[in-house]
Each structure stands twice: as structure tokens, then as C-alpha cells.
Design a protein around this motif. Sequence first.
Motif, short mmCIF file in Angstrom:
data_model
loop_
_atom_site.label_atom_id
_atom_site.label_comp_id
_atom_site.label_asym_id
_atom_site.label_seq_id
_atom_site.Cartn_x
_atom_site.Cartn_y
_atom_site.Cartn_z
N LEU A 146 -32.41 30.52 -53.99
CA LEU A 146 -31.08 29.42 -53.94
C LEU A 146 -30.11 30.70 -54.19
CD1 LEU A 146 -31.80 26.26 -55.21
CD2 LEU A 146 -31.50 26.70 -52.82
N MET A 147 -30.36 31.38 -55.31
CA MET A 147 -29.06 32.38 -55.83
C MET A 147 -28.87 33.33 -54.58
SD MET A 147 -30.10 32.48 -59.69
CE MET A 147 -28.73 33.53 -60.11
N GLN A 148 -29.85 33.67 -53.93
CA GLN A 148 -29.55 34.64 -52.68
C GLN A 148 -28.64 34.21 -51.69
OE1 GLN A 148 -30.64 37.75 -52.91
NE2 GLN A 148 -32.23 37.35 -54.83
N SER A 194 -28.41 43.62 -53.35
CA SER A 194 -29.37 43.75 -54.19
C SER A 194 -29.44 45.49 -54.17
CB SER A 194 -30.73 43.50 -53.63
OG SER A 194 -31.10 44.00 -52.18
N GLN A 195 -29.26 46.27 -53.50
CA GLN A 195 -29.52 47.59 -53.22
C GLN A 195 -28.57 48.60 -53.86
OE1 GLN A 195 -32.96 49.02 -52.78
NE2 GLN A 195 -33.61 46.90 -52.49
N HIS A 196 -27.30 48.05 -53.32
CA HIS A 196 -25.76 48.82 -53.91
C HIS A 196 -25.27 48.14 -55.02
CE1 HIS A 196 -22.87 51.80 -52.54
NE2 HIS A 196 -22.01 50.58 -52.79
N LEU A 197 -24.95 46.95 -54.74
CA LEU A 197 -24.20 46.16 -55.97
C LEU A 197 -25.05 45.83 -57.11
CD1 LEU A 197 -21.51 44.41 -53.66
CD2 LEU A 197 -21.42 46.64 -54.98
N HIS A 198 -26.38 45.88 -56.71
CA HIS A 198 -27.27 45.40 -58.12
C HIS A 198 -26.93 44.06 -58.49
CE1 HIS A 198 -28.78 49.39 -57.82
NE2 HIS A 198 -27.47 49.89 -58.02
#
Length: 386
Positions: A177-179, A314-318
Amino acid sequence: MSVAIFPTIVFSAKLGVAGLAIAQSSFGYGSLQKYRSFLTAVLVLFSIHALGDLVLVSGGYRYVPNLVGLQLPLTTFIGPAFYFYTRSLLLRANKNSIKSIILACVGPALVMLSFMPFALLVSAEQKLALANPATRDPALYQFALLTCLSTTLVFLGTTLTYFRAAYMLQVKHRAQLMQRFSDIQRQSLDWLRIILILWGAVWSLYSIEYFLGFIGVKWIGSGVMIPILELVLLVAFAHLSLNQPRLDEQHKTQEPEPATPRIAILDPQRMTRIADKLRHAMEQEHLFKDNELSLSRLSSAINVSENHISETLSQHLHCNFFQLINEYRVEEAKRLLASTDHSIVDVSFESGFNSRSTFNTAFKNAVGLTPSAYRQANLEINTKSA
């Protein structure tokens, strides 16, 4: 015949609560929905569990000694039933395989095998004699103890195993859900995770006390404190589960898959450009103030696919979508609290939050202070500066 009055009242109350909840679950609104069927099954098993204890504490076993313990194989289904209820509530296109159903029967089958010699080979008179230290047969009593120990261990192991599986389903559901959503309070079912933790702890204590009671070890709260905790948890679970709205398909999650390392498909330059678009959408267009903002809406607004946004986050802003949006909302709330005299409720809605409770939780987690405490701290700083 001695009757444990207080435990009898508590277990009678448990049976009554379970009965009322069964009626509401079976005949209330949405009773034909699949998750309601599993909820009813869970409540029926709880009522059987309460009835079995009630027969013991009330002295009713003297009238039906051959029925004592026969509820144990059925109550061992509580863990699996709770797990299937959780699946039906959270997952899309949920189907229970034949393998999962067979595995759910393993615990109850083991309990039945353990209990069968005692049920078939021990007469009613011998079972009644076991209740009195003056009349019990020592060898038969040891046999009864071993039977109780084995069935209790299987019950506890099965229940905790399935509770853990249900717990992990809820955790993965919340993460998914958080995605995709900026507001997950009503859909994340955090109450279910708390109930699972508390019930797992209470039943661990129940099983320990159940066994210790057979070897003569008592404490001041024996037979009282744990039943009260069970009653409180049953009331809480019945209330929360019966009032939990059915999740629509977009808020349900996919069947959990084995974790695999995520391989980036976007090059760093592309992710940087997407990140710049995200910052512009938040800082210049203030999209975070939309309290219904979702990954789908954001995707349409900045003309970037949902998958590309998710990968950039996920990959750039973490971070994930939920964290990104709430970070901007909290910063806006901090600005409003420090520079305006708007009420806390108004600040929460102006910042994009759907409710004050959600706002308070997010703000406290991010800042370490409640919104009112943060405003007061800023007033004191400004007073000292002046």
C-alpha cells in the motif's frame, strides 16, 4: 461439586461475545462475502474453545466426562482459520490450494492422534477420578499429563505458526500500500497485526499455565488473569473485524512472492529527470495537498509511468510513495504551524492529510513532537528572539 465462580463468569462472557459476533457476521451486511465466511469460522472456533474451558471451570465435566478435551482438535484450527481469514481480507484473487488446506489439517490431526488413546481407552469413571487427588490413579494421571502436554504443544505450535504467517501477510500488505497510496490508515489493517501479537502472547501464557496447572504449580492469577485478557482481546477483535470495511480491489495486494533483488531498468540520468519532475510537482504544483493522491494520479499528472516512478523512488530517492508524500505534507504542516494561527485540524487538512489522527501520527513520527507541542516550541523560540 465446587464451581470456580469468577472463571465461569468470564468464560460464559467469552461464549456470549463470540455468539453475538457470530450472529452479526453470519446475518449482517455483507455476510455472503468470502472473508465474512472465514471470520464466522474463526468466531465459531473461539466459541468452541470457550465452551471447552467453561465445561471444566463450571464443573460440567462431571456430567459429560467423555466430552472433556474433544474440543482440542477443533480449536487447533483457530490458527489456520485466522490465516485464511487474513488472506481473504487482504489478497486479490485469493484461492486456497489443496496443499494449504491439507497443511492446515496437520495440527488438528496430530492433536486427535495424541488425544485418541485417552479418549478411547480411559473410562468415564477413571476420568472423573483424575479430578480428585485422593482418587486418581498415579500411572493414569501421568498418562493424562503427557496427553495434555503433547496436545498443548501442538496447539501452541500450530497457532503461532499460522499467526506469524498472517502477521507477515499484513506487513507485506502494508508495504505494498505504501508503494501506491498516500493515505493507508483505513486499508492497512494495523489493528490486525496488534491483535495477532497480543493473542500470540496470551495463548503462549495460556499454554504454559495450562500445563503448569496439571503439575500443581499455581500463581495468584491462575485461571483468572489470562481468561480476562482473552475476553478483552475477543471483544476487541469482534468489534474491529465486524466494523472493518471490505477492501476494494485496488487496495488489496498481490499474492506474496519470494523476495528477489530488484534490477534497475532506468539509467541514472533518466531517474534524475523523473526525480526533478517529482520535486516540481510537489514544490511548485503542491500535488501533495490532494488528500486522495495516489501513485496512479501522480503518474497521470507528470506523464511518467507508475513503474518508472516507483523505481526512481526506491533506487534514486531511497523512499516509497507514502514516505515521499508525507514528508512534503509534514513540512507544509510545520510551516503552517509556525506562521499561522490556523487550528490543528485545519492545518492537517490544508497539508493534505485525511484526518487529525493520521496527521498527528505522521507528524510525531517525523518531528518527534505533536503538532501542538511543535507550535508551542516555536512560539517560545520566537518570544525569546523578540
